[in-house]
Structure formats: structure tokens, C-alpha cells
Design an enzyme around this catalytic site. Structure first.
Site, mmCIF file in Angstrom:
data_model
loop_
_atom_site.group_PDB
_atom_site.id
_atom_site.type_symbol
_atom_site.label_atom_id
_atom_site.label_comp_id
_atom_site.label_asym_id
_atom_site.label_seq_id
_atom_site.Cartn_x
_atom_site.Cartn_y
_atom_site.Cartn_z
ATOM 1 N N LYS A 1 -4.267 -1.924 13.656
ATOM 2 C CA LYS A 1 -3.372 -0.948 14.662
ATOM 3 C C LYS A 1 -3.954 -1.032 15.844
ATOM 4 O O LYS A 1 -4.912 -1.084 17.150
ATOM 5 C CB LYS A 1 -3.677 -0.046 14.037
ATOM 6 C CG LYS A 1 -3.151 0.936 12.883
ATOM 7 C CD LYS A 1 -3.494 1.662 11.464
ATOM 8 C CE LYS A 1 -4.516 1.221 11.408
ATOM 9 N NZ LYS A 1 -5.175 2.143 10.380
ATOM 10 N N GLU B 1 0.940 -1.181 0.242
ATOM 11 C CA GLU B 1 0.117 -0.401 0.242
ATOM 12 C C GLU B 1 0.933 1.080 -0.355
ATOM 13 O O GLU B 1 2.180 1.369 0.169
ATOM 14 C CB GLU B 1 -0.715 0.403 1.407
ATOM 15 C CG GLU B 1 -0.196 -0.113 2.439
ATOM 16 C CD GLU B 1 -0.626 0.378 3.777
ATOM 17 O OE1 GLU B 1 -1.146 1.984 3.509
ATOM 18 O OE2 GLU B 1 -1.245 0.326 4.752
HETATM 19 N N1 PSU Z 1 -1.521 1.287 9.204
HETATM 20 C C1 PSU Z 1 -0.067 2.154 9.639
HETATM 21 N N2 PSU Z 1 0.041 3.138 8.962
HETATM 22 C C2 PSU Z 1 -0.885 3.659 7.931
HETATM 23 C C3 PSU Z 1 -2.230 2.579 8.081
HETATM 24 C C4 PSU Z 1 -2.001 1.553 8.465
HETATM 25 O O1 PSU Z 1 0.958 1.163 10.472
HETATM 26 O O2 PSU Z 1 -0.460 4.451 7.698
HETATM 27 C C5 PSU Z 1 -3.033 3.577 7.469
HETATM 28 C C6 PSU Z 1 -3.507 2.089 6.258
HETATM 29 O O3 PSU Z 1 -3.376 2.389 5.375
HETATM 30 C C7 PSU Z 1 -4.697 1.712 6.431
HETATM 31 C C8 PSU Z 1 -5.809 2.983 6.699
HETATM 32 O O4 PSU Z 1 -5.578 0.961 5.859
HETATM 33 O O5 PSU Z 1 -3.841 3.678 7.846
HETATM 34 C C9 PSU Z 1 -7.021 2.843 7.886
HETATM 35 O O6 PSU Z 1 -6.785 4.182 7.665
HETATM 36 P P1 PSU Z 1 -8.593 4.404 7.992
HETATM 37 O O7 PSU Z 1 -8.720 3.979 9.666
HETATM 38 O O8 PSU Z 1 -9.079 6.439 8.090
HETATM 39 O O9 PSU Z 1 -9.421 3.727 7.437
#
Ligand code: PSU
Ligand code: MN
Length: 310
Positions: free
Chosen positions: A154, A22
Site C-alpha cells: 500500500k 482475503e
Molecule cells: N490493502 C488494501 N486494503 C486493505 C488491506 C490492504 O487496499 O484493507 C488490508 C489487507 O488485509 C492487509 C492489511 O493484509 O490491510 C494489513 O494491515 P496491517 O498493516 O495492520 O497488518
């Protein structure tokens, strides 16, 4: 309509192993210059296992697997690069924007291009004090048949609620050499996962069974961060609580929440969480590559020279 870099197109045509990566982690999740180290370590790990890395993004409106060097520089500098989740893809394309894809958007593009394996750090999930904030990662995992390798969700999330949602959606969660959900920055969370795999081939066979049953969900492989850099669970929890309090006080909302909290946790751990983050991203890239290889071997055994996984 998805642009494939030559190397990736050739690999897919030959049914050779490809690993999608990603780009939101590059443009939003990690600070400069750690984001460059992330790209170098992840792509090197994928190649070391004999697979082809495919960074997924929208480059000036073009959905792409594989970035050209000048494009990668724009994403690393994150100049005018927006965070693009699944719903934002069409808008970013129509507007000719640079978009860094989250897990949700990467699933959408990589699957459509015919890639089966994807490595990331942590997936999004159900947030803690806002039951209405749920990452689109969950819904895309529920309807995209790819193997996704991560270190859990996370640490900033409500992990029991996230696991429940994955169960509801029928997403198999497989611990790689663990029976516990890893805590992203810490080795475990005390939460059990449904299944366990010991080898890349175990994972490949589970995914083939899943697909043979016509299941359309992702298969989520969770691997703990390397023990030598992982942080104690209690320390991570304390750092997350402080970060959440700050986010609440500052009224941070929507797609800004995840990047904000990740940055706040980095501050609270004096950068040690960053070291863990880079190490687990590299380790996940390596495992994803070996799973992609195992999967390719199965396909090759079944249909020599075939393209059955596309
Ligand atoms: N995990 C990390 N760093 C990130 C992300 C996840 O350690 O930057 C990113 C990933 O791209 C994940 C996104 O899909 O955060 C999720 O964001 P949201 O909760 O807004 O959907
Ligand atoms: Mn959200």
C-alpha cells in the site's frame, strides 16, 4: 478444522484451480457499498478465467474458505466484524467471532487448506514514521509457500524498507510485465523489483522451481493498476502525506492505522483512489486465476488426476 465450501472442496480434490481472496479488504479496507462491488468483480474475474474463488474468513468462530450468502452479508455490512491478522485467528475462533482476515491470516488459512494462489490489493509492510509498526503480512509471506498477486504494498507504507524486508526474508518479488514496483494507486514507484514475468506460465514455473528447492516463502507477484485509472505518483504521495499527518494528530495506532489511512486517501483523492483500488483488485483476481490454471496444468502434466499441489 477449516470449513471448505462444497465447490472449493471439489475443486481441490480434482486439483482444479482455486484462488483465495482475503476478507479484510471487504470488511475494513473498502467502504460500503464499494466492498460489494469488490466481491462481485473479483469473484466474476476468477470464474471468467476458469478458477474457483475462495473468500477466506472466520465466520462465527469457524475458519472458512468460501462464505455462505448470509455470512457474506454480515461481512459486507461489517457489523461486529473484527480485523483478524495471523495472531488473532485463534482468539477469534475460541470466541466464536466474525473475523475478516488480512493477508497474513488468509495465507495461514488458505495454505493449510491446500490452496496455492491468492489475490489481493496490496500487502501490508513497514510503516513510515513508526519503525516498530510492521505488518504481520511480511512474516507470514516469509513462511507460507503460496503465490500472492498484488499491486505492490500500500502507498501509505515505507516502500524501500518494505522491499528490503522482503529481500531479507527471502521472498521473491516478481514484476508482472514490469521491472518496477507498482505504487498501488500509481503505475510505478521508481523502485526496481528483482525479477520479471511475462506470462502466467512464467510465474507458475518460477513457483515450481522455488518449491522444488524446498523454499517455504511466498512468491509475490506485483502487477501495476490499470493505466487508464491509475493516479499520478505525485498526487498519491501528497494525499498520503496529508493522511499521515491526520493520523498522527489523531493518535491512530496499531491495526487501526491501515484502514484509517486508506479511508483518508480516498477522501483526499475525492474517491478516485477507490476506483483504482477496485480496478486493481479485479485485475489481480484475474491474473491470479490464470496463474492458478497454469499451475494446475503443470500438476496435471506430472501426475494425471493427482493432488500433488495439496
Ligand atoms: N490493502 C488494501 N486494503 C486493505 C488491506 C490492504 O487496499 O484493507 C488490508 C489487507 O488485509 C492487509 C492489511 O493484509 O490491510 C494489513 O494491515 P496491517 O498493516 O495492520 O497488518
Ligand atoms: Mn501494524
Amino acid at each position: 478444522m477449516i470449513r471448505l465450501q462444497g465447490e472449493i472442496r471439489a475443486a481441490l480434490d480434482a486439483a482444479a484451480p482455486v484462488v483465495a481472496l482475503e476478507s479484510s479488504v471487504i470488511a475494513q479496507g473498502l467502504p460500503v457499498p464499494a466492498n460489494r462491488e469488490c466481491v462481485e468483480r473479483m469473484t466474476a474475474a476468477v470464474r471468467a478465467e476458469g478458477a474457483h474463488p475462495a473468500i477466506t474468513a472466520v465466520a462465527r468462530g469457524v475458519p472458512a474458505l468460501g462464505l455462505e450468502p448470509d455470512e457474506l452479508e454480515r461481512f459486507l455490512a461489517r457489523d461486529g466484524v473484527r480485523k483478524v491478522s495471523a495472531r488473532d485467528l485463534a482468539v477469534a475462533v475460541a470466541q466464536g467471532a466474525d473475523g475478516a482476515t488480512t493477508v497474513a491470516a488468509t495465507l495461514a488459512l488458505a495454505h493449510r487448506a491446500g490452496v496455492s494462489v491468492f489475490a489481493t490489493g496490496g500487502i501490508g509492510g513497514v510503516h513510515r514514521d513508526a519503525p516498530f509498526d510492521e505488518s504481520a503480512d511480511l512474516l507470514e509471506l516469509a513462511r507460507t509457500p503460496m503465490i500472492v498477486v498484488c499491486a505492490g504494498a500500500k502507498a501509505i507504507l515505507d516502500l524501500p524498507a518494505t522491499l528490503e524486508r522482503l529481500e531479507t526474508y527471502g521472498v521473491p518479488v516478481v514484476g508482472y510485465r514490469t521491472a518496477d514496483l507498482p505504487g498501488f494507486f500509481s503505475v510505478d514507484t521508481g523502485l526496481a523489483v528483482g525479477a520479471r514475468a511475462e506470462t502466467p506460465d512464467d510465474v507458475a514455473r518460477m513457483f515450481l522451481a522455488h518449491r522444488a528447492l524446498g523454499r517455504e516463502q511466498a512468491l509475490l507477484v506485483v502487477q501495476p493498476p490499470p493505466a487508464d485509472v491509475a493516479l499520478p505518483r505525485a498526487e498519491v504521495e501528497a494525499a498520503v502525506e496529508r493522511a499521515l499527518a491526520r493520523a498522527r494528530a489523531e493518535g491512530v495506532r496499531g491495526s487501526a492505522v491501515t484502514p484509517y489511512l486508506l479511508a483518508a486517501v480516498t477522501d483526499a483523492t475525492h474517491g478516485r483512489s477507490l476506483k483504482v483500488n477496485l480496478a486493481l483488485l479485479e485485475q489481480n483476481a484475474r491474473l491470479a486465476a490464470s496463474i492458478a490454471r497454469a499451475l494446475a496444468e503443470h500438476h496435471q502434466n506430472r501426475a494425471p488426476g493427482g493432488k500433488t499441489h495439496r
